[in-house]
Design an enzyme around this catalytic site. Sequence first.
Site, PDB file in Angstrom:
ATOM      1  N   HIS A 181       0.861  -1.185   0.000  1.00 54.69           N
ATOM      2  CA  HIS A 181       0.000   0.000   0.000  1.00 54.69           C
ATOM      3  C   HIS A 181       0.906   1.248   0.000  1.00 54.69           C
ATOM      4  O   HIS A 181       2.015   1.204   0.544  1.00 54.69           O
ATOM      5  CB  HIS A 181      -0.882  -0.057   1.262  1.00 54.69           C
ATOM      6  CG  HIS A 181      -1.812   1.099   1.398  1.00 54.69           C
ATOM      7  ND1 HIS A 181      -1.430   2.286   1.989  1.00 54.69           N
ATOM      8  CD2 HIS A 181      -3.085   1.261   1.018  1.00 54.69           C
ATOM      9  CE1 HIS A 181      -2.440   3.119   1.959  1.00 54.69           C
ATOM     10  NE2 HIS A 181      -3.460   2.532   1.374  1.00 54.69           N
ATOM     11  N   PRO A 182       0.464   2.354  -0.581  1.00 52.96           N
ATOM     12  CA  PRO A 182       1.337   3.530  -0.717  1.00 52.96           C
ATOM     13  C   PRO A 182       1.982   4.037   0.578  1.00 52.96           C
ATOM     14  O   PRO A 182       3.055   4.640   0.532  1.00 52.96           O
ATOM     15  CB  PRO A 182       0.393   4.593  -1.297  1.00 52.96           C
ATOM     16  CG  PRO A 182      -0.605   3.798  -2.064  1.00 52.96           C
ATOM     17  CD  PRO A 182      -0.801   2.519  -1.299  1.00 52.96           C
ATOM     18  N   VAL A 183       1.376   3.791   1.712  1.00 48.84           N
ATOM     19  CA  VAL A 183       1.954   4.326   2.943  1.00 48.84           C
ATOM     20  C   VAL A 183       3.052   3.406   3.503  1.00 48.84           C
ATOM     21  O   VAL A 183       3.810   3.794   4.389  1.00 48.84           O
ATOM     22  CB  VAL A 183       0.827   4.601   3.970  1.00 48.84           C
ATOM     23  CG1 VAL A 183       0.557   3.397   4.830  1.00 48.84           C
ATOM     24  CG2 VAL A 183       1.152   5.828   4.803  1.00 48.84           C
ATOM     25  N   LYS A 184       3.172   2.205   2.947  1.00 45.10           N
ATOM     26  CA  LYS A 184       4.150   1.229   3.441  1.00 45.10           C
ATOM     27  C   LYS A 184       5.542   1.488   2.845  1.00 45.10           C
ATOM     28  O   LYS A 184       5.714   2.416   2.074  1.00 45.10           O
ATOM     29  CB  LYS A 184       3.663  -0.187   3.148  1.00 45.10           C
ATOM     30  CG  LYS A 184       2.245  -0.479   3.663  1.00 45.10           C
ATOM     31  CD  LYS A 184       2.186  -0.644   5.180  1.00 45.10           C
ATOM     32  CE  LYS A 184       0.795  -0.544   5.778  1.00 45.10           C
ATOM     33  NZ  LYS A 184      -0.136  -1.603   5.436  1.00 45.10           N
ATOM     34  N   HIS A 185       6.534   0.626   3.162  1.00 41.50           N
ATOM     35  CA  HIS A 185       7.925   0.891   2.766  1.00 41.50           C
ATOM     36  C   HIS A 185       8.128   0.986   1.256  1.00 41.50           C
ATOM     37  O   HIS A 185       8.896   1.794   0.778  1.00 41.50           O
ATOM     38  CB  HIS A 185       8.849  -0.200   3.296  1.00 41.50           C
ATOM     39  CG  HIS A 185       9.070  -0.120   4.763  1.00 41.50           C
ATOM     40  ND1 HIS A 185       8.097  -0.433   5.669  1.00 41.50           N
ATOM     41  CD2 HIS A 185      10.151   0.248   5.497  1.00 41.50           C
ATOM     42  CE1 HIS A 185       8.566  -0.270   6.887  1.00 41.50           C
ATOM     43  NE2 HIS A 185       9.808   0.140   6.815  1.00 41.50           N
TER      44      HIS A 185
END
Length: 381
Positions: A181-185
């Site tokens: 997901h975009p907020v992950k690493h």
Amino acid sequence: MSGEFIPYGRQIIEDDDVAAVIGVLRGDWLTTGPTVVTFEEEFAAFVEAPHAVAVSSGTAALHLSALAADLGPGDEVIVPALTFVASANAARYVGATVVFADVDPDTWLIDVDAVRGLITDRTRAIVGVDYAGAPCDWPALRELADTHGLVLIEDAAHAPGATIDARPVGSIADFTCFSFHPVKHLTTAEGGMVTTTTAERAARLKSLRGHGIANDFRARESEGTWEYDQRELGYNYRLPDTACALGLSQLHKQPEWLDRRRQIAKRYDEAFAGMPEVQTQVVPDGRVSAWHLYPVRITTPDASKARARVFARMRDAGIGVNVHYRPVYLNSYYRDLGYPEGLCPQAEAVYSGLLSLPMWPGLTEAQQDHVVATLSAALRG
Ligand SMILES: *Cc1c(COP(=O)(O)O)cnc(C)c1O
């Protein structure tokens, strides 16, 4: 700093990431092609796992792990209370019963003694969550799982690049689940990966990812046959080549981005060392966090009120603070299943003062200083 919004986390997309995706778009394979295989192989190498299976989300990774572990109705699955709902929902997808374990008051990770006390003759699996990027006590969980014949599932959505006793997260549990997901690493917009320790498990995951049909159409093509056989009820949880091209490009940046996350965490740790009303996450010796989040816990006597005030002040100052997480069983869906308030007192106590501060590789030192100063001022009233 005025007018500029600082998110708690966000993706970084550079020209080479865009070029990688366009390259695949202009090629022959939009999905089920060679870029999927390359991404799986390179991701497996990154976390030192024998096998990796790319899937359409971190949630799909958890669901497929529950299926491949043969979990079902009547089985109990132990899950920490302090996590994203998806960690628990995976057990529900297959009809299993979720048993919530409390967390340790210092590490905020699943409490191994609590897990031990929850094991019954119906327990089939333990789901450990590397909360904020810090690895759980995997050697202790492994021993417990082996003693009782349980499957170990690791929700490492926060933790690609984390290590325990120099072993990377992804190489330890029976199934380790990652999210892109975009907020992950690293991001593929939506996407996920399961790493696993045996070829049998990897083959089962691949089958379940594609409708339960064992051999893929390229194999049929090369064998000159149209026949296929669906052997079990599977899904379409495939990750397209376009997404894998983005993931691969992002994967190559991880060493640098992880260094940056660790520098940011160190600066926050130093800033809060002198603020007794701000508790930070303890990462035990031998474990290296991947720092997906930087959560703090406000420990003033009126923590819940103070947290609400600090949250509002920081949002007003353009700082995108967030709260990860309200204990899962306090959500209506789980309450309706009968889980009572007070079930996991440590998770509830930690939650009452919890606040995630901005943490992502693009955060500048000036922005970080602004975050610390704003938090400090807001705490004072
Ligand atoms: C993000 C996340 C997931 C779900 O991942 P998706 O890719 O959004 O489906 C699962 N567990 C945890 C702890 C997460 O943070």
